[in-house]
Scaffold this motif. Structure first.
Motif, PDB file in Angstrom:
ATOM      1  N   ASP A  32       9.236  14.388   5.475  1.00 13.74           N
ATOM      2  CA  ASP A  32      10.537  13.734   5.771  1.00 13.74           C
ATOM      3  C   ASP A  32      11.028  13.564   6.963  1.00 13.74           C
ATOM      4  O   ASP A  32      12.101  12.885   7.303  1.00 13.74           O
ATOM      5  CB  ASP A  32      11.618  13.675   4.554  1.00 13.74           C
ATOM      6  CG  ASP A  32      11.101  13.516   3.184  1.00 13.74           C
ATOM      7  OD1 ASP A  32      10.280  12.490   3.178  1.00 13.74           O
ATOM      8  OD2 ASP A  32      11.421  14.408   2.198  1.00 13.74           O
ATOM      9  N   THR A  49       6.746   9.884   1.900  1.00 14.72           N
ATOM     10  CA  THR A  49       8.176  10.246   2.146  1.00 14.72           C
ATOM     11  C   THR A  49       9.246   9.537   1.413  1.00 14.72           C
ATOM     12  O   THR A  49       8.835   8.508   0.984  1.00 14.72           O
ATOM     13  CB  THR A  49       8.512   9.833   3.894  1.00 14.72           C
ATOM     14  OG1 THR A  49       9.666  10.246   4.256  1.00 14.72           O
ATOM     15  CG2 THR A  49       7.936   8.340   4.059  1.00 14.72           C
ATOM     16  N   LEU A  50      10.508  10.041   1.510  1.00 13.69           N
ATOM     17  CA  LEU A  50      11.635   9.146   1.061  1.00 13.69           C
ATOM     18  C   LEU A  50      12.341   8.633   1.932  1.00 13.69           C
ATOM     19  O   LEU A  50      13.062   7.766   1.858  1.00 13.69           O
ATOM     20  CB  LEU A  50      12.298  10.042   0.412  1.00 13.69           C
ATOM     21  CG  LEU A  50      12.833  11.557   0.868  1.00 13.69           C
ATOM     22  CD1 LEU A  50      14.145  11.124   1.668  1.00 13.69           C
ATOM     23  CD2 LEU A  50      13.136  12.500  -0.272  1.00 13.69           C
ATOM     24  N   GLN A  51      11.975   8.726   3.327  1.00 13.06           N
ATOM     25  CA  GLN A  51      12.768   8.034   4.287  1.00 13.06           C
ATOM     26  C   GLN A  51      12.370   6.485   4.314  1.00 13.06           C
ATOM     27  O   GLN A  51      11.186   6.128   4.088  1.00 13.06           O
ATOM     28  CB  GLN A  51      12.336   8.698   5.717  1.00 13.06           C
ATOM     29  CG  GLN A  51      12.516  10.021   5.918  1.00 13.06           C
ATOM     30  CD  GLN A  51      14.176  10.031   6.051  1.00 13.06           C
ATOM     31  OE1 GLN A  51      15.013   8.905   6.411  1.00 13.06           O
ATOM     32  NE2 GLN A  51      14.489  11.530   5.656  1.00 13.06           N
ATOM     33  N   ARG A  52      13.500   5.585   4.374  1.00 14.31           N
ATOM     34  CA  ARG A  52      13.347   4.245   4.103  1.00 14.31           C
ATOM     35  C   ARG A  52      13.740   3.446   5.366  1.00 14.31           C
ATOM     36  O   ARG A  52      13.870   2.182   5.218  1.00 14.31           O
ATOM     37  CB  ARG A  52      13.875   3.876   2.714  1.00 14.31           C
ATOM     38  CG  ARG A  52      15.141   4.232   2.644  1.00 14.31           C
ATOM     39  CD  ARG A  52      15.725   4.022   1.301  1.00 14.31           C
ATOM     40  NE  ARG A  52      17.293   3.596   1.394  1.00 14.31           N
ATOM     41  CZ  ARG A  52      17.503   2.565   1.108  1.00 14.31           C
ATOM     42  NH1 ARG A  52      16.929   1.386   0.824  1.00 14.31           N
ATOM     43  NH2 ARG A  52      19.016   2.286   1.429  1.00 14.31           N
ATOM     44  N   LEU A  70       6.651   5.149  -0.192  1.00 16.61           N
ATOM     45  CA  LEU A  70       8.233   5.703  -0.299  1.00 16.61           C
ATOM     46  C   LEU A  70       8.062   6.131  -1.942  1.00 16.61           C
ATOM     47  O   LEU A  70       7.726   5.521  -2.730  1.00 16.61           O
ATOM     48  CB  LEU A  70       9.093   4.672  -0.197  1.00 16.61           C
ATOM     49  CG  LEU A  70       9.318   3.845   1.237  1.00 16.61           C
ATOM     50  CD1 LEU A  70      10.331   2.892   1.243  1.00 16.61           C
ATOM     51  CD2 LEU A  70       9.593   5.120   2.139  1.00 16.61           C
ATOM     52  N   VAL A  71       8.578   7.226  -2.027  1.00 16.83           N
ATOM     53  CA  VAL A  71       8.394   8.059  -3.397  1.00 16.83           C
ATOM     54  C   VAL A  71       9.820   7.931  -4.102  1.00 16.83           C
ATOM     55  O   VAL A  71      10.865   7.223  -3.607  1.00 16.83           O
ATOM     56  CB  VAL A  71       8.123   9.323  -3.284  1.00 16.83           C
ATOM     57  CG1 VAL A  71       6.871   9.603  -2.660  1.00 16.83           C
ATOM     58  CG2 VAL A  71       9.238  10.259  -2.704  1.00 16.83           C
ATOM     59  N   ASN A  72       9.694   8.118  -5.634  1.00 20.33           N
ATOM     60  CA  ASN A  72      11.009   8.007  -6.205  1.00 20.33           C
ATOM     61  C   ASN A  72      11.597   6.903  -6.277  1.00 20.33           C
ATOM     62  O   ASN A  72      12.847   6.439  -6.608  1.00 20.33           O
ATOM     63  CB  ASN A  72      12.065   9.008  -5.669  1.00 20.33           C
ATOM     64  CG  ASN A  72      11.929  10.395  -5.754  1.00 20.33           C
ATOM     65  OD1 ASN A  72      11.017  11.110  -6.681  1.00 20.33           O
ATOM     66  ND2 ASN A  72      12.009  11.217  -5.147  1.00 20.33           N
ATOM     67  N   ARG A  74      12.282   4.467  -4.090  1.00 25.99           N
ATOM     68  CA  ARG A  74      12.975   4.097  -3.172  1.00 25.99           C
ATOM     69  C   ARG A  74      12.410   2.874  -2.475  1.00 25.99           C
ATOM     70  O   ARG A  74      11.134   2.766  -2.182  1.00 25.99           O
ATOM     71  CB  ARG A  74      13.170   5.376  -2.129  1.00 25.99           C
ATOM     72  CG  ARG A  74      13.906   6.442  -2.719  1.00 25.99           C
ATOM     73  CD  ARG A  74      13.857   7.697  -1.666  1.00 25.99           C
ATOM     74  NE  ARG A  74      14.552   7.189  -0.480  1.00 25.99           N
ATOM     75  CZ  ARG A  74      15.719   7.481  -0.125  1.00 25.99           C
ATOM     76  NH1 ARG A  74      16.501   8.533  -1.174  1.00 25.99           N
ATOM     77  NH2 ARG A  74      16.692   7.383   0.927  1.00 25.99           N
ATOM     78  N   PRO A  97       7.763  11.157  -7.930  1.00 24.53           N
ATOM     79  CA  PRO A  97       8.251  12.021  -6.949  1.00 24.53           C
ATOM     80  C   PRO A  97       7.158  12.455  -6.162  1.00 24.53           C
ATOM     81  O   PRO A  97       5.957  12.340  -6.444  1.00 24.53           O
ATOM     82  CB  PRO A  97       8.614  13.278  -7.716  1.00 24.53           C
ATOM     83  CG  PRO A  97       8.331  12.974  -9.138  1.00 24.53           C
ATOM     84  CD  PRO A  97       7.737  11.684  -9.553  1.00 24.53           C
ATOM     85  N   ALA A  98       7.442  12.809  -4.766  1.00 25.26           N
ATOM     86  CA  ALA A  98       6.571  13.276  -3.798  1.00 25.26           C
ATOM     87  C   ALA A  98       5.313  14.196  -4.415  1.00 25.26           C
ATOM     88  O   ALA A  98       4.161  14.090  -4.021  1.00 25.26           O
ATOM     89  CB  ALA A  98       7.059  13.875  -2.524  1.00 25.26           C
TER      90      ALA A  98
END
Length: 114
Positions: A32, A49-52, A70-72, A74, A97-98
């Motif tokens: 991330d 990543t979770l960065q969007r 993008l995980v979770n 998002r 999740p990642a």
């Protein structure tokens, strides 16, 4: 392995870059921190990543990554989608999740080789 194969096998949602789904994915990178991806990402990697935000597109383009997941669940910000479309860069979304997504990628045979 083709990006389209991963999209189908993992039920990923395509948010941009539909024209690049036949691109080969040669490895993966999960992280991330943008500086970490700049230092360690390789051309052809799929970035988990979770960065969007829009800066992810600049990093992925600079490193010639195969795409971003993008995980979770998002969703990318609107300006991120617009920039990704202008770069024809695949941005995908997974509800996993990642940790689970990376495990599934490994089960499918995707490995990072040195």
């Amino acid at each position: 392995m083709k990006l389209a194969d991963l999209v189908n096998a993992l039920g990923l949602q395509v948010r941009s870059g539909q024209g690049q789904l036949q691109r080969d994915v040669t490895g993966g990178y999960a992280g991330d921190l943008l500086s970490d991806v700049i230092a360690n990402g390789r051309p052809g990697d799929l970035w988990i990543t979770l960065q969007r935000h829009v800066n992810t597109i600049a990093v992925a383009s600079m490193k010639d990554l195969a795409g971003i997941v993008l995980v979770n669940g998002r969703e990318p910000e609107e300006d991120t989608i617009q920039k990704a479309q202008s770069e024809d860069l695949p941005v995908l979304v997974s509800s996993l999740p990642a940790f689970d997504l990376v495990g599934r990628l490994c089960e499918l045979g995707l490995r990072r080789t040195d």
